[in-house]
Design an enzyme around this catalytic site. Structure first.
Site, mmCIF file in Angstrom:
data_model
loop_
_atom_site.group_PDB
_atom_site.id
_atom_site.type_symbol
_atom_site.label_atom_id
_atom_site.label_comp_id
_atom_site.label_asym_id
_atom_site.label_seq_id
_atom_site.Cartn_x
_atom_site.Cartn_y
_atom_site.Cartn_z
ATOM 1 N N ASN A 55 0.811 -1.213 0.000
ATOM 2 C CA ASN A 55 0.000 0.000 0.000
ATOM 3 C C ASN A 55 0.849 1.270 0.000
ATOM 4 O O ASN A 55 2.062 1.221 0.188
ATOM 5 C CB ASN A 55 -0.923 -0.030 1.221
ATOM 6 C CG ASN A 55 -2.274 0.596 0.947
ATOM 7 O OD1 ASN A 55 -2.360 1.627 0.302
ATOM 8 N ND2 ASN A 55 -3.318 -0.035 1.454
ATOM 9 N N HIS A 85 22.570 0.944 11.645
ATOM 10 C CA HIS A 85 23.813 1.717 11.676
ATOM 11 C C HIS A 85 24.633 1.335 12.903
ATOM 12 O O HIS A 85 24.090 1.100 13.980
ATOM 13 C CB HIS A 85 23.511 3.223 11.735
ATOM 14 C CG HIS A 85 23.076 3.782 10.442
ATOM 15 N ND1 HIS A 85 23.950 4.132 9.444
ATOM 16 C CD2 HIS A 85 21.847 4.073 9.960
ATOM 17 C CE1 HIS A 85 23.296 4.603 8.414
ATOM 18 N NE2 HIS A 85 22.006 4.578 8.698
ATOM 19 N N ALA A 134 -1.544 -2.378 13.743
ATOM 20 C CA ALA A 134 -0.994 -1.088 13.343
ATOM 21 C C ALA A 134 -0.024 -0.546 14.391
ATOM 22 O O ALA A 134 -0.145 -0.820 15.582
ATOM 23 C CB ALA A 134 -2.125 -0.089 13.117
ATOM 24 N N ARG A 154 3.096 -8.091 21.433
ATOM 25 C CA ARG A 154 2.835 -9.364 22.121
ATOM 26 C C ARG A 154 1.871 -10.225 21.305
ATOM 27 O O ARG A 154 1.006 -9.705 20.617
ATOM 28 C CB ARG A 154 2.195 -9.127 23.488
ATOM 29 C CG ARG A 154 3.073 -8.402 24.471
ATOM 30 C CD ARG A 154 2.409 -8.437 25.850
ATOM 31 N NE ARG A 154 2.949 -7.468 26.746
ATOM 32 C CZ ARG A 154 4.072 -7.603 27.440
ATOM 33 N NH1 ARG A 154 4.781 -8.676 27.319
ATOM 34 N NH2 ARG A 154 4.477 -6.654 28.260
#
Length: 160
Positions: A55, A85, A134, A154
């Protein structure tokens, strides 16, 4: 290598690799507007399996490699960052320290749904059939058919 049966928005940005990383997009894949696929941070390849949907606003770096299975749904604004990094030496700029050793790249199994605004990090292994809520951050191994969300992430239940 982009399959002619893939649907890629003209507003998506898929960069060519200057280091030899391969980008493979299978038949039936849909890549929406404002998706960025960028070979950066390593020599890993990017593979997107058949009938997966990426998306708007998703960013995928090659880093140590990204393999996305078949029939995967990736919601808006997710980031796949299979590289870290190096930063430990205080007497050296972070940019000059390059990158940490690989944790194995990113693997996403088949039939996975990743909710909006998720960040998938180096070493993430997302099992088949997994659902990720989300705004989640994923860095480890997620079980097949698990439903994960919350902060910290979780396992909440299994798909039935």
């Amino acid at each position: 290598m982009i399959s002619p049966q893939a649907k890629i928005s003209p507003l998506a940005d898929i960069e060519d690799s200057i280091r030899g990383s391969k980008i493979s997009i299978a038949p039936g894949v849909v890549i929406d507007s404002f998706v960025k696929i960028k070979p950066a941070g390593g020599m890993g390849d990017i593979e997107i399996g058949e009938s997966s949907f990426i998306n708007s606003g998703v960013v995928i770096y090659s880093g140590n490699g990204v393999k996305i299975g078949r029939d995967v749904l990736i919601a808006a604004n997710c980031t796949f960052a299979p590289v870290n990094h190096e930063y430990h030496a205080r007497n050296q700029k972070i940019v000059d320290q390059r990158f940490m050793p690989s944790k194995g790249g990113i693997f996403v199994g088949d039939d996975v749904w990743i909710g909006a605004n998720c960040v998938i990090l180096d070493g993430a292994h997302i099992g088949n059939g997994t659902v990720i809520g989300a705004n989640s951050i994923v860095s480890g191994t997620l079980e097949n058919y698990g439903v994960y969300y919350g902060h910290p992430l979780r396992l909440k239940e299994y798909r039935k």
